[in-house]
Design an enzyme around this catalytic site. Structure first.
Site, PDB file in Angstrom:
ATOM      1  CB  ALA A 147      81.292  81.147  84.943  1.00 12.96           C
ATOM      2  N   GLY A 204      79.568  77.050  87.411  1.00 13.01           N
ATOM      3  CA  GLY A 204      80.919  77.249  87.932  1.00 13.01           C
ATOM      4  C   GLY A 204      80.954  77.274  89.455  1.00 13.01           C
ATOM      5  CD  GLU A 244      82.101  73.572  86.219  1.00 11.70           C
ATOM      6  OE1 GLU A 244      81.800  74.763  86.047  1.00 11.70           O
ATOM      7  OE2 GLU A 244      82.502  72.837  85.305  1.00 11.70           O
ATOM      8  CD  GLU A 289      77.507  74.798  83.673  1.00 10.37           C
ATOM      9  OE1 GLU A 289      76.659  73.904  83.908  1.00 10.37           O
ATOM     10  OE2 GLU A 289      78.458  75.035  84.425  1.00 10.37           O
TER      11      GLU A 289
END
Ligand code: CAA
Length: 259
Positions: free
Chosen positions: A67, A110, A113, A133
């Site tokens: 992300a 992300g 993911e 993260e």
């Protein structure tokens, strides 16, 4: 539709649409616009009768490095809650047609993911997977703790998410996260080949198989088995079931109608 950060190519092979994340300078970091666009492209693919299977990819250096950290660095908890950014990710999860992630380079946070939201992962030997993260003071927020654990088991999921280390494609193949690892120059073609094979299968059966397998992750066994059984029976209402079984008995190639 015009996309800012995506290249979308329908019908690169019969029934195969390619969705490429195109934000190379930022290693395809997934900001809100990228995620909105991926959702829109997959919704369009679902609605496109000619599309039977999607390949979602990045570039050789990065599938996606996570992300967009810069976009959320200063956000408060309430701002993050109000942005509700993971709602966009749900659209990807709910795509009815099969989505294959063709992954090379960084597949982190992300990005990992996002790959796990796809139905299969074809990786290059230079792909690196991780949930880093923890190194920036947060945790996976787009399903990583759940999907990774279901895919690779508790011990390895803990190691990946608690150390934030990057793991090579070969290790993730052994762990069951990905379908295959091929030389870097071949990963995209290999994903297309797999998509092309699936694109030739009867589409209603493909859709219900995907839904049923996903039910194994999303429901308890009883409910999943019930969903599988109902979908199995439902396929006997399709012309493709009659055609497929007749073609087998008659020793000829089936012709799918998608009905
Ligand atoms: N968000 C925003 N920008 C990113 C980014 C990210 N996740 N990853 C890389 N970039 C940007 C870098 O800031 C850099 O931009 P500038 O040139 O403007 O400085 C550019 O992409 C190239 O990156 P690097 O110079 O860092 O390239 P590198 O080869 O030295 O390192 C890397 C590559 C190891 C992947 C490193 O970029 C990195 O660690 N990225 C962050 C990985 C990460 O922590 N991902 C998790 C994000 S949080 C998340 O995903 C939450 C969630 O669960 C949804």
């Amino acid at each position: 539709m015009e996309y800012q950060f995506l290249l979308v190519k329908p019908n690169v092979r019969p029934g195969v649409t390619v969705v490429q994340i195109n934000r190379p300078k930022e290693l395809n970091a997934l900001n809100r616009t990228v995620m909105e666009e991926i959702g829109a492209a997959l919704t369009a693919a679902d609605a496109d009768e000619a599309c039977r299977c999607v390949v979602l990819t990045g570039n050789e250096r990065a599938f996606a490095a996570g992300a967009d950290i810069k976009e959320m660095a200063d956000a408060s908890a309430v701002e993050m809650l109000n942005r509700d950014q993971f709602a966009r990710w749900e659209i990807i999860r709910k795509t009815k047609k099969p989505v294959i992630a063709a992954v090379s380079g960084f597949c982190l946070g992300g990005g990992c993911e996002l790959a796990m939201l796809c139905d299969m992962i074809v990786a290059s030997e230079s792909a690196q997977f991780g949930q880093p993260e923890v190194n920036i003071g947060v945790m996976p927020g787009a399903g990583g703790t759940q999907r990774l654990t279901k895919a690779v088991g508790k011990a390895l999921a803990m190691e990946i998410a608690l150390t934030g280390r990057f793991f090579p494609a070969q290790k993730m193949l052994e762990a069951g996260l990905i379908n295959r690892v091929v030389p870097t120059e071949l990963y995209f073609q290999e994903a297309i080949k797999l998509a092309e094979e699936i694109a030739q299968k009867p589409p209603v059966a493909v859709r219900l198989i995907k839904e049923s397998i996903n039910a194994a992750f999303e429901t308890h066994l009883d409910e999943g088995l019930m969903r599988e059984r109902k979908n199995f029976y439902l396929l006997f209402a399709t012309e493709d079931q009659k055609e497929g079984m007749a073609a087998f008995v008659e020793k000829r190639k089936a012709e799918w109608k998608g009905k």
